[in-house]
Design a protein around this motif. Structure first.
Motif, PDB file in Angstrom:
ATOM      1  N   ASP A  80       3.322  86.338 134.958  1.00  0.00           N
ATOM      2  CA  ASP A  80       2.051  85.937 134.364  1.00  0.00           C
ATOM      3  C   ASP A  80       2.360  85.086 133.137  1.00  0.00           C
ATOM      4  N   PRO A  81       2.064  83.785 133.151  1.00  0.00           N
ATOM      5  CA  PRO A  81       2.429  82.920 132.021  1.00  0.00           C
ATOM      6  C   PRO A  81       1.632  83.207 130.754  1.00  0.00           C
ATOM      7  N   LEU A  82       0.564  83.985 130.891  1.00  0.00           N
ATOM      8  CA  LEU A  82      -0.268  84.305 129.725  1.00  0.00           C
ATOM      9  C   LEU A  82       0.069  85.660 129.118  1.00  0.00           C
ATOM     10  N   ASP A 170      18.023  87.405 123.699  1.00  0.00           N
ATOM     11  CA  ASP A 170      19.006  88.300 124.271  1.00  0.00           C
ATOM     12  C   ASP A 170      18.702  88.420 125.766  1.00  0.00           C
ATOM     13  N   PRO A 171      19.684  88.232 126.643  1.00  0.00           N
ATOM     14  CA  PRO A 171      19.374  88.202 128.073  1.00  0.00           C
ATOM     15  C   PRO A 171      18.794  89.498 128.627  1.00  0.00           C
ATOM     16  N   GLU A 172      19.237  90.651 128.131  1.00  0.00           N
ATOM     17  CA  GLU A 172      18.658  91.897 128.624  1.00  0.00           C
ATOM     18  C   GLU A 172      17.190  92.000 128.231  1.00  0.00           C
ATOM     19  N   ARG A 173      16.893  91.582 127.024  1.00  0.00           N
ATOM     20  CA  ARG A 173      15.482  91.584 126.597  1.00  0.00           C
ATOM     21  C   ARG A 173      14.676  90.609 127.444  1.00  0.00           C
ATOM     22  N   ALA A 174      15.257  89.462 127.764  1.00  0.00           N
ATOM     23  CA  ALA A 174      14.562  88.471 128.583  1.00  0.00           C
ATOM     24  C   ALA A 174      14.237  89.044 129.960  1.00  0.00           C
ATOM     25  N   VAL A 175      15.186  89.759 130.571  1.00  0.00           N
ATOM     26  CA  VAL A 175      14.932  90.380 131.871  1.00  0.00           C
ATOM     27  C   VAL A 175      13.745  91.333 131.770  1.00  0.00           C
ATOM     28  N   ARG A 176      13.712  92.119 130.713  1.00  0.00           N
ATOM     29  CA  ARG A 176      12.623  93.086 130.546  1.00  0.00           C
ATOM     30  C   ARG A 176      11.292  92.386 130.278  1.00  0.00           C
ATOM     31  N   LEU A 177      11.312  91.291 129.532  1.00  0.00           N
ATOM     32  CA  LEU A 177      10.082  90.530 129.285  1.00  0.00           C
ATOM     33  C   LEU A 177       9.510  89.986 130.591  1.00  0.00           C
ATOM     34  N   VAL A 178      10.383  89.458 131.436  1.00  0.00           N
ATOM     35  CA  VAL A 178       9.933  88.912 132.718  1.00  0.00           C
ATOM     36  C   VAL A 178       9.342  90.020 133.579  1.00  0.00           C
ATOM     37  N   ARG A 179       9.994  91.173 133.604  1.00  0.00           N
ATOM     38  CA  ARG A 179       9.473  92.300 134.388  1.00  0.00           C
ATOM     39  C   ARG A 179       8.116  92.744 133.862  1.00  0.00           C
ATOM     40  N   ALA A 180       7.969  92.800 132.531  1.00  0.00           N
ATOM     41  CA  ALA A 180       6.704  93.224 131.935  1.00  0.00           C
ATOM     42  C   ALA A 180       5.581  92.249 132.258  1.00  0.00           C
ATOM     43  N   ALA A 181       5.945  90.983 132.526  1.00  0.00           N
ATOM     44  CA  ALA A 181       4.954  89.970 132.896  1.00  0.00           C
ATOM     45  C   ALA A 181       4.747  89.907 134.411  1.00  0.00           C
ATOM     46  N   GLY A 182       5.294  90.880 135.132  1.00  0.00           N
ATOM     47  CA  GLY A 182       5.100  90.939 136.576  1.00  0.00           C
ATOM     48  C   GLY A 182       6.025  90.048 137.375  1.00  0.00           C
ATOM     49  N   ALA A 272       8.478  91.466 145.414  1.00  0.00           N
ATOM     50  CA  ALA A 272       8.762  92.233 144.204  1.00  0.00           C
ATOM     51  C   ALA A 272       7.927  91.792 143.014  1.00  0.00           C
ATOM     52  N   ALA A 273       7.297  90.637 143.100  1.00  0.00           N
ATOM     53  CA  ALA A 273       6.559  90.074 141.967  1.00  0.00           C
ATOM     54  C   ALA A 273       5.084  90.457 142.014  1.00  0.00           C
ATOM     55  N   THR A 274       4.517  90.674 140.823  1.00  0.00           N
ATOM     56  CA  THR A 274       3.096  91.010 140.721  1.00  0.00           C
ATOM     57  C   THR A 274       2.354  90.112 139.741  1.00  0.00           C
TER      58      THR A 274
END
Length: 284
Positions: A80-82, A170-182, A272-274
């Protein structure tokens, strides 16, 4: 099905507008294309509006990350880009990219290269300035013969005379941010020895534990040994394996579709994406 999950447009450091990228993708026989400009989704609307019949567009982005002074590139898809936190981080990354660009130009001028910020901005065509734009300006100024020569210690390569570091996630944080955005994330070209870009296996394992979906094994900058190694590592870590062109238009020889992702992996990724869904043009 021919699937290319990594490409760039003039929304970042590619040489062709998003509309031209999707048209060219279909001409090259692709069925699915992800446009993954650096830290921005600015090219998505234009790409979708120009989407040719039979081509599916996957919204994506390549996030700028860093660990221990090593650049890490993370491909994000169908998010979700928003989503507020991811959106805010992307704004910071784009601001940092401009600041680095301006300072890099200043250093090049100090080294006797007659380039200007106005020239570099014109090459960026309204998108965020990246080092490839600066490299192209250096070619136009006669300082180097081709853009690739800019990315050396002599000039703007990591540790180079005119190199400027910038803010990155930080790449681990980036992975988690992407997951949190679906969304889902794939580590881009992690063993690209030709560009001095080799990430330790331990880092990849850390990212897998953080929620990484896959690794980009089939990439033009990966040799046969790197691809085989990444496939084995992905199997051990439970990661998907993708293949992509990382096309930048003229800068990379218009290579859309030179590497592709297996259909079953693409289907797993979309399932896997929402945060967003692919777009397919039925007629145009």
């Amino acid at each position: 099905m021919r699937v290319d999950l990594h490409s760039h447009s003039t929304a970042s450091d590619g040489t062709q507008p998003p509309a031209d990228v999707v048209r060219r993708a279909r001409e090259r026989g692709l069925d699915v294309l992800a446009v993954t400009d650096h830290d921005t989704v600015a090219g998505h609307r234009a790409a979708i509006e120009a989407l040719p019949a039979g081509l599916t567009f996957v919204p994506g982005m390549e996030l700028s990350c860093r660990r221990a002074d090593q650049s890490v590139h993370l491909l994000a898809y169908l998010f979700d880009p928003l989503e507020p936190e991811l959106q805010a981080e992307c704004a910071l990354l784009r601001e940092a990219r401009e600041q680095r660009g301006r300072r890099t130009v200043e250093r090049l001028v100090e080294l006797g290269v007659p380039v200007t910020w106005e020239q570099v901005s014109e090459l960026a065509a309204g998108g965020p300035v990246g080092r490839p734009h600066i490299a192209r300006a250096m070619v136009a100024a006669g300082a180097i013969a081709e853009p690739a020569l800019a990315f050396t210690p002599e000039w703007i390569g990591t540790g180079g005379r005119a190199h400027v570091s910038r803010y990155a996630l930080d790449p681990e944080r980036a992975v988690r941010l992407v997951r949190a955005a679906g969304g889902v994330s794939v580590l881009a070209h992690p063993k690209a020895a030709s560009r001095g870009y080799i990430l330790p296996d331990e880092w990849i394992a850390d990212l897998a534990r953080a929620g990484l979906f896959g690794v980009e094994a089939d990439h033009p900058d990966h040799g046969a040994d790197a691809r085989e190694h990444l496939r084995g590592l992905a199997g051990d870590l439970g990661l998907a394996v993708t293949g992509s062109s990382d096309d930048h238009g003229e800068l990379t020889g218009h290579r859309l579709g030179c590497e592709t992702t297996a259909t079953e992996v693409y289907e797993r990724l979309t399932a896997a994406a929402t945060g967003a869904t692919p777009t397919t043009s039925q007629s145009r």
